[in-house]
Design an enzyme around this catalytic site. Structure first.
Site, PDB file in Angstrom:
ATOM      1  N   HIS A  30     -77.363  55.764 -53.473  1.00 12.95           N
ATOM      2  CA  HIS A  30     -75.855  55.600 -53.162  1.00 12.95           C
ATOM      3  C   HIS A  30     -75.677  56.645 -51.845  1.00 12.95           C
ATOM      4  O   HIS A  30     -75.678  57.932 -52.161  1.00 12.95           O
ATOM      5  CB  HIS A  30     -74.810  55.910 -54.340  1.00 12.95           C
ATOM      6  CG  HIS A  30     -73.607  55.868 -54.117  1.00 12.95           C
ATOM      7  ND1 HIS A  30     -72.736  56.728 -54.006  1.00 12.95           N
ATOM      8  CD2 HIS A  30     -72.449  54.646 -53.830  1.00 12.95           C
ATOM      9  CE1 HIS A  30     -71.293  56.486 -53.655  1.00 12.95           C
ATOM     10  NE2 HIS A  30     -71.454  54.961 -53.574  1.00 12.95           N
ATOM     11  N   GLU A  57     -78.659  52.603 -49.656  1.00 21.12           N
ATOM     12  CA  GLU A  57     -77.193  51.958 -49.096  1.00 21.12           C
ATOM     13  C   GLU A  57     -76.866  52.360 -47.724  1.00 21.12           C
ATOM     14  O   GLU A  57     -77.035  53.839 -47.462  1.00 21.12           O
ATOM     15  CB  GLU A  57     -76.323  52.230 -50.159  1.00 21.12           C
ATOM     16  CG  GLU A  57     -74.805  51.622 -50.031  1.00 21.12           C
ATOM     17  CD  GLU A  57     -73.679  52.297 -50.609  1.00 21.12           C
ATOM     18  OE1 GLU A  57     -73.731  53.497 -50.792  1.00 21.12           O
ATOM     19  OE2 GLU A  57     -72.914  51.691 -50.888  1.00 21.12           O
ATOM     20  N   ASP A  59     -73.262  52.376 -45.986  1.00 22.53           N
ATOM     21  CA  ASP A  59     -71.653  51.860 -45.631  1.00 22.53           C
ATOM     22  C   ASP A  59     -71.583  51.685 -44.038  1.00 22.53           C
ATOM     23  O   ASP A  59     -72.098  52.842 -43.234  1.00 22.53           O
ATOM     24  CB  ASP A  59     -70.760  52.752 -46.341  1.00 22.53           C
ATOM     25  CG  ASP A  59     -70.736  52.951 -47.651  1.00 22.53           C
ATOM     26  OD1 ASP A  59     -70.775  51.857 -48.209  1.00 22.53           O
ATOM     27  OD2 ASP A  59     -70.768  54.103 -48.308  1.00 22.53           O
ATOM     28  N   HIS A  72     -68.880  56.252 -44.603  1.00 22.71           N
ATOM     29  CA  HIS A  72     -68.161  55.569 -45.973  1.00 22.71           C
ATOM     30  C   HIS A  72     -66.725  55.253 -45.523  1.00 22.71           C
ATOM     31  O   HIS A  72     -66.222  54.298 -45.988  1.00 22.71           O
ATOM     32  CB  HIS A  72     -68.292  56.583 -46.877  1.00 22.71           C
ATOM     33  CG  HIS A  72     -67.799  56.157 -48.169  1.00 22.71           C
ATOM     34  ND1 HIS A  72     -66.260  56.341 -48.566  1.00 22.71           N
ATOM     35  CD2 HIS A  72     -67.990  55.160 -49.001  1.00 22.71           C
ATOM     36  CE1 HIS A  72     -65.913  55.492 -49.728  1.00 22.71           C
ATOM     37  NE2 HIS A  72     -66.846  54.833 -49.974  1.00 22.71           N
ATOM     38  N   GLU A 161     -72.948  47.900 -46.815  1.00 21.80           N
ATOM     39  CA  GLU A 161     -71.793  47.513 -47.114  1.00 21.80           C
ATOM     40  C   GLU A 161     -70.672  47.168 -45.931  1.00 21.80           C
ATOM     41  O   GLU A 161     -70.760  48.135 -45.172  1.00 21.80           O
ATOM     42  CB  GLU A 161     -71.111  48.670 -48.071  1.00 21.80           C
ATOM     43  CG  GLU A 161     -69.604  48.157 -48.673  1.00 21.80           C
ATOM     44  CD  GLU A 161     -68.851  49.096 -49.680  1.00 21.80           C
ATOM     45  OE1 GLU A 161     -69.646  50.189 -50.112  1.00 21.80           O
ATOM     46  OE2 GLU A 161     -67.482  48.801 -49.756  1.00 21.80           O
TER      47      GLU A 161
HETATM   48 CA    CA Z   1     -70.629  51.859 -50.722  1.00 18.86          CA
END
Ligand code: CA
Length: 341
Positions: A30, A57, A59, A72, A161
């Site tokens: 994450h 991940e 973002d 993020h 994301e």
């Molecule tokens: Ca995320």
């Protein structure tokens, strides 16, 4: 005859072991190894890779010149020194938006551990140094992970994301289209690529699949309606008809842990069973050893997620802890298996 039987047996074992390899729950780093280094930096991605993450991940938000960068938030001040470097470049609301800065400007900023509005670290025991970490682009993260995969003969995946797609469109830019273009440039927009795209906005998830023609695996993130994360109705999306609708366009859901497991009653909610009925993968967020539910140990929460709820993967700031837990669990299961023989 015996040879044929052996051959069939060998093939069955092979198929089983391949299936087991895929069935193994995924450890998704994450924001990289964000429990140890400032989130979303290339350094945090390298550490997550070394700790054995299956996916890392990213973002994504856009820069002024339309480049997806790994951040993020649409705002910059809680993870960078933007207020010192460009003191006048805030909007009337006092916030500094990544979208108002070119990539060259963004890459002048120093990235630091996440701070709150009083300038205190959100997670005090995490990284406390002042080394000049930088904002990186999505393509820099793709290149890094691909190079490490090649050199270490691994297949660590990407888990981008799409952040605030409706807000980006209000500002006149189409972030999903741009991110898909980057994935296609790297031949990563296919069902079997080691990529999941995640998004909180269900209208956008549908649009990515149906209108933009994405082939890549999609994960619908689930928030609580009170967070105002998007205009999606998360109560509906968690219901059986909602999950059936998700399953038409996505391969899985990314719920918040308390949506899967009732921490007061200490039992699973109906969400996991309903999701499985719709053949949806379950990748909850976020396992953090420094932010556990009250009176619960790290191992206890992992046992709940992996054994009681039987999730298919977890988002974690602490890849090393989750990887080690799953390794010990497999050793233990192997022991039991051998004792039974
Ligand atoms: Ca995320």
């Amino acid at each position: 005859m015996r040879r044929i039987i052996y051959k069939l047996l060998f093939r069955a074992v092979l198929v089983l072991s391949v299936q087991q390899a895929w069935a193994k729950p995924l450890v998704i780093a994450h924001r990289g190894a964000s429990g140890y280094l400032p989130e979303h930096t290339l350094e945090a991605a390298i550490l997550a890779f070394a700790q054995g993450a299956d996916f890392i991940e990213q973002d994504l938000v856009l820069s002024k010149d339309g480049v997806p960068v790994v951040l993020h938030d649409i705002h910059l001040e809680s993870v960078t020194d933007v207020e010192q470097v460009f003191p006048d470049r805030h909007r009337p609301d006092g916030r500094f938006y990544a979208l108002d800065f070119t990539l060259a400007e963004l890459q002048q900023l120093h990235k630091h551990e996440r701070t709150d509005s009083d300038n205190n670290q959100v997670f005090p025991s995490r990284y406390q140094g002042l080394s000049p970490f930088r904002i990186a682009t999505f393509e820099q993260h793709i290149e890094l992970i691909q190079q490490l995969n090649r050199q270490f003969n691994k297949q660590v995946g990407l888990y981008p994301e799409i952040k605030s797609p409706a807000w980006h469109r209000q500002q006149g830019v189409d972030i999903s289209k741009i991110v898909l273009k980057v994935l296609r440039k790297h031949q990563l927009d296919s069902a079997d690529s080691m990529v999941f795209i995640q998004c909180f906005d269900f209208a956008e998830t549908k649009r990515i699949r149906n209108e933009l023609g994405a082939k890549v695996k999609l994960i619908q993130l689930l928030a609580d309606n009170s967070w105002h994360e998007s205009s999606s109705d998360y109560d509906y999306l968690q219901s059986s008809p909602g999950l059936a609708e998700i399953a038409k366009v996505a391969q899985g859901i990314g719920p918040w842990v308390p949506q899967l497991f009732d921490l007061d009653k200490m039992q699973p909610t109906p969400l996991a069973a309903n999701a499985k009925q719709n053949a949806l993968l379950i990748h909850p967020y976020t396992f953090r050893v420094d932010e556990l539910p009250p009176a619960m140990g790290a191992d206890e929460l992992l046992t709940i997620l992996f054994d009681k709820v039987e999730v298919d993967g977890i988002f974690t700031d602490f890849t090393d802890v989750a990887v080690n837990y799953l390794y010990q669990k497999r050793l233990h299961e192997k022991d039991l298996h051998q004792q039974a023989q």
